[in-house]
Design a protein around this motif. Structure first.
Motif, PDB file in Angstrom:
ATOM      1  N   THR A   1      -0.029  -2.957  18.771  1.00 47.95           N
ATOM      2  CA  THR A   1      -0.129  -4.203  18.014  1.00 47.95           C
ATOM      3  C   THR A   1       1.206  -4.936  18.052  1.00 47.95           C
TER       4      THR A   1
ATOM      5  N   LEU B   1       3.511  -8.530  16.277  1.00 50.00           N
ATOM      6  CA  LEU B   1       3.660  -9.615  15.313  1.00 50.00           C
ATOM      7  C   LEU B   1       4.554 -10.683  15.920  1.00 50.00           C
TER       8      LEU B   1
ATOM      9  N   PRO C   1       7.362 -12.762  12.516  1.00 52.01           N
ATOM     10  CA  PRO C   1       6.871 -12.205  11.250  1.00 52.01           C
ATOM     11  C   PRO C   1       7.849 -12.420  10.102  1.00 52.01           C
ATOM     12  N   SER C   2       7.316 -12.450   8.900  1.00 52.06           N
ATOM     13  CA  SER C   2       8.144 -12.417   7.700  1.00 52.06           C
ATOM     14  C   SER C   2       8.474 -10.964   7.377  1.00 52.06           C
ATOM     15  N   ASN C   3       9.420 -10.757   6.463  1.00 51.66           N
ATOM     16  CA  ASN C   3       9.733  -9.397   6.047  1.00 51.66           C
ATOM     17  C   ASN C   3       8.520  -8.714   5.430  1.00 51.66           C
ATOM     18  N   LEU C   4       7.718  -9.475   4.705  1.00 49.08           N
ATOM     19  CA  LEU C   4       6.513  -8.899   4.113  1.00 49.08           C
ATOM     20  C   LEU C   4       5.514  -8.472   5.186  1.00 49.08           C
ATOM     21  N   ASP C   5       5.392  -9.253   6.265  1.00 56.04           N
ATOM     22  CA  ASP C   5       4.497  -8.881   7.363  1.00 56.04           C
ATOM     23  C   ASP C   5       4.921  -7.533   7.957  1.00 56.04           C
ATOM     24  N   ILE C   6       6.218  -7.400   8.191  1.00 54.20           N
ATOM     25  CA  ILE C   6       6.722  -6.157   8.786  1.00 54.20           C
ATOM     26  C   ILE C   6       6.554  -5.001   7.807  1.00 54.20           C
TER      27      ILE C   6
ATOM     28  N   ALA D   1       4.335  -4.560   5.507  1.00 53.46           N
ATOM     29  CA  ALA D   1       2.938  -4.119   5.465  1.00 53.46           C
ATOM     30  C   ALA D   1       2.599  -3.275   6.688  1.00 53.46           C
ATOM     31  N   LYS D   2       3.138  -3.646   7.832  1.00 51.54           N
ATOM     32  CA  LYS D   2       2.825  -2.934   9.072  1.00 51.54           C
ATOM     33  C   LYS D   2       3.458  -1.547   9.115  1.00 51.54           C
TER      34      LYS D   2
ATOM     35  N   ASP E   1       4.737 -12.070  -5.943  1.00 53.82           N
ATOM     36  CA  ASP E   1       3.345 -12.151  -5.475  1.00 53.82           C
ATOM     37  C   ASP E   1       2.377 -12.548  -6.582  1.00 53.82           C
TER      38      ASP E   1
END
Length: 557
Positions: free
Chosen positions: A204, A206, A209-214, A216-217, A324
Motif C-alpha cells: 500500500t 500514501l 499524507p498527513s501525520n494522522l494518515d501515517i 493510522a497506517k 478530533d
C-alpha cells in the motif's frame, strides 16, 4: 524477511502450471514462486514487487508468447530488477533467437522444452543461477520507504514524524536515488506534484499524507479506549513520561496525549551526556523509547499524534477537548507540554521553513548535509548537541551566537567537546538577519554586532535552536500564566500579590501544592512551568513529584 521471488511467465496454461509445479517442488522452501500468463501481466507483477521492495531472484520466461515475446519482456524487466537471473524457455526452432538474446536481453541461460526430467535438465542449471544470485545479492530494506524531495516541507514533515516516533524508514531522494523516479511511475501518481510518496511493505502507499494518515497506517493509537481516567497528562516529553510511569505504576488509570511524538524536544537530541546513570550518554530517541516501553508496561495509554484544544471544569471533573472533537474527563490533569523552539522572525525565513530552514531536526536531516556547510542558530545545550552531531557529516558547522560566548547557556562538558572538534566554528555576537532562496535556502545574511558588518554567505541548511516558547493558549481564561505563557504554580501564583495567602478564586482551605496551578486538580511540570530548570533530569523529577501531589489531591476528592 520475505522470500525472494522466482517469476515464471508462459502463455500456455499447461506449460505454466508444469514449470511452476517443478519450481515450487525444488525451491518452494527458500523462494516464493509467482506465475504470470503474459508479458504484460508479468510486467505489472514486476512493478508491484518493486513497490513492495520484494526482490526477484530469477525470471523463467517462455520465448514464444503473443503480443510480447519472452525477450521483449526481459528487456523491460531487467531495467526494474537488473540483478535478477534470466532463463529463457525455447523450442528447438527458437534456438537462434535465444542465442541472439544473450546479447540483447543478457539472458543467462536458455532451456529447451520439454525439460523432463527436471532433475537432469532443469534444476542443475537453475541451481547454479540461484547460487550466483544469492552470492551477490544483499537483503532489501523491509520497512517504510519515503520518496520525496529534500527541499519539500511536506517531505521533511513525513521524515521528521517517522524519525521522532522511532519508525525505521528509507529515504529516497528524487534527485539522487536512481530508483525513485521509477517508483513514482509504478505507483501511478502525478509525478513530482504527488510527493512525498510513502510506500509500505504490504504494497500500500500514501500520497502527501498527513501525520494522522501515517499514524493510522502504522498502528499508533490516536483515540482513547475509555471516557474517564484518574490522570490525564498533556505532553509526552520527559516530565509527561515520568508522570505517566509513576502514576500508572501506583494504580492510577492514566492516558498521555502527545501532539507529535513521545520524547518531546529532548527526544530529538542527538546525545544527552549528563543524565544520571548513563556514563557514556544516550540519545534523546533512546531515552524516549525506554520511557515509552516502561509506561506501556504499566498500562499507560499513549495517544499520538493527538492534540488538546481546550479544558473545562464540571464539578470535580476536568474535561479536555481533543482536536478530533472527542472529550476525555479526569479527576486530575497534568500539563507537561514543554516548550517549542522560538521562530526566527527575519525576512525570508517563513517561506523557506522545511526547505533548508529547520527548527531542531538534527537527527532527521544530518545525513542530507554530508560534505556541506551547516549553520546553527543558538547557544544552549540543544544547539551544542546538534553541532556535535552535524560535525560527523558536514564539512563545516558554524554556530551563530547573539551572546559573547557559550558559557552563559551551555554545559561545560559540551563547550569542551565543541572546542576539540576542528570543523565546528563558533561565531559570537552573530545573528541571521535574512534568508534567501528560490524554492529552497541558498544563502543567509549574517550580521556581526562586534564589527557592525553584514555578510551574505552561501548556505543550504540552517538549523534554529533558540528560545523557549510554551504552547499554552488552550488554557486561556482558566489557568494563570506569565506574560510569556509559562504556567504559574504553587508559591509563584502569589509572586505579584504578596498581600495574599491564596490565589484569586481559590476556594479550598489549603494552599496550592508546589506544582499545582490556580485551579485545584490541574498541575504543571517541566519546561512549561514558570521558573523550571530547563534540563532533562529536572523535568523527569518534576513529573515524578507531581504524581505525589496528585495522590494527595485525589485523596480529598
Amino acid at each position: 524477511m520475505a522470500k525472494p521471488v522466482i517469476l515464471s511467465v508462459d502463455d500456455d496454461p499447461e506449460v505454466l502450471q508444469a514449470v511452476s509445479r517443478d519450481l515450487r517442488r525444488q525451491y518452494g522452501d527458500r523462494f516464493r514462486v509467482i506465475r504470470a500468463d503474459s508479458g504484460a501481466a508479468a510486467l505489472d507483477t514486476v512493478q508491484q514487487l518493486k513497490l513492495r521492495n520484494e526482490p526477484i531472484s530469477l525470471f523463467v520466461v517462455d520465448q514464444r508468447m503473443p503480443h510480447m515475446s519472452g525477450v521483449e519482456f526481459l528487456e523491460q524487466a531487467i531495467t526494474i530488477f537488473p540483478d535478477a537471473k534470466r532463463a529463457l524457455l525455447t523450442a528447438y526452432a527458437d534456438t537462434d533467437a535465444a542465442i541472439r538474446a544473450i546479447n540483447s536481453a543478457r539472458i543467462d541461460y536458455y532451456l529447451l522444452k520439454p525439460w523432463d526430467p527436471p532433475e537432469e535438465r532443469l534444476y542443475p542449471v537453475l541451481d547454479d543461477l540461484l547460487d550466483d544470485w544469492q552470492a551477490t545479492s544483499s537483503p532489501p530494506f523491509e520497512g517504510i520507504r519515503v520518496v520525496g524531495n529534500r527541499w519539500s516541507p511536506l517531505s521533511h514533515q513525513v521524515k521528521d514524524f517517522l524519525a521522532r516516533n522511532q519508525v525505521p524508514y528509507q529515504w529516497l531522494d528524487m534527485e539522487l536515488a536512481p530508483e525513485a523516479p521509477a517508483l513514482v511511475a509504478y505507483a501511478e501518481t502525478d509525478g513530482q506534484r504527488s510527493l512525498p510518496l510513502v510506500l509500505f511493505p504490504d504494497g500500500t502507499r500514501l500520497v502527501q499524507p498527513s501525520n494522522l494518515d501515517i499514524a493510522a497506517k502504522i498502528g499508533l493509537q490516536t483515540q482513547a479506549e475509555r471516557p474517564f481516567y484518574d490522570l490525564v497528562i498533556v505532553g509526552g516529553g520527559p516530565s509527561g513520561l515520568a508522570a505517566a510511569v509513576y502514576g500508572a505504576s501506583e494504580g492510577l488509570t492514566t492516558v498521555m496525549i502527545e501532539r507529535e511524538a513521545p520524547g518531546g524536544q529532548a527526544g530529538s537530541s542527538s546525545r544527552i551526556e549528563n543524565y544520571l546513570g548513563f556514563p557514556v550518554g544516550l540519545s534523546g530517541a533512546d531515552l524516549a523509547r525506554r520511557a515509552v516501553t516502561q509506561a506501556r508496561r504499566f498500562g499507560v495509554e499513549i495517544l499520538t499524534p493527538q492534540e488538546v484544544r481546550g479544558v473545562r471544569l464540571q464539578d470535580s471533573y476536568r474535561i479536555v477537548s481533543l482536536s478530533d472533537g472527542s472529550e476525555l474527563s479526569c479527576h486530575a490533569l497534568l500539563v507537561a507540554t514543554g516548550v517549542s523552539y522560538r521562530k526566527l522572525d527575519v525576512p525570508g525565513m517563513e517561506a523557506l521553513t522545511g526547505a533548508g530552514v529547520y527548527y531542531g531536526a538534527a537527527m532527521t536531516e544530518a545525513i542530507a548535509c554530508k560534505g556541506e556547510d551547516v549553520y546553527i542558530v543558538g547557544g544552549a545545550n540543544s544547539a551544542g548537541q546538534a553541532a556535535m552531531h552535524f560535525s560527523k557529516y558536514a564539512r563545516r558547522v558554524v554556530m551563530l551566537l547573539r551572546g559573547t560566548s557559550l558559557t552563559a547557556s551551555m554545559s561545560q562538558y559540551l563547550i569542551d567537546q565543541i572546542a576539540s572538534v576542528e570543523n565546528i566554528q563558533v561565531c559570537p555576537e552573530c545573528s541571521v538577519v535574512e534568508a534567501r532562496g528560490n524554492g529552497h535556502l541558498e544563502s543567509i545574511v549574517i550580521a556581526n554586532a562586534a564589527t557592525g558588518t553584514k555578510e551574505a554567505v552561501a548556505a543550504k541548511s540552517l538549523f534554529i535552536f533558540i528560545g523557549a516558547t510554551p504552547r499554552t493558549d488552550w488554557l486561556d481564561g482558566l489557568v494563570e500564566r506569565d506574560k510569556q505563557g509559562f504556567i504559574l504554580t504553587g508559591p509563584d501564583l502569589l509572586r505579584d500579590h504578596p498581600d495574599r495567602d491564596r490565589p484569586h478564586g481559590w476556594t479550598l482551605e489549603r494552599s496550592p501544592f508546589l506544582l499545582e496551578t490556580n485551579v485545584p486538580g490541574i498541575f504543571a511540570a517541566g519546561d512549561v512551568r514558570f521558573g523550571s530548570v530547563k534540563r532533562v533530569a529536572s523535568g523527569v523529577g518534576e513529573g515524578a513529584i507531581a504524581v505525589q501531589f496528585i495522590h494527595r489531591y485525589l485523596s480529598k476528592v
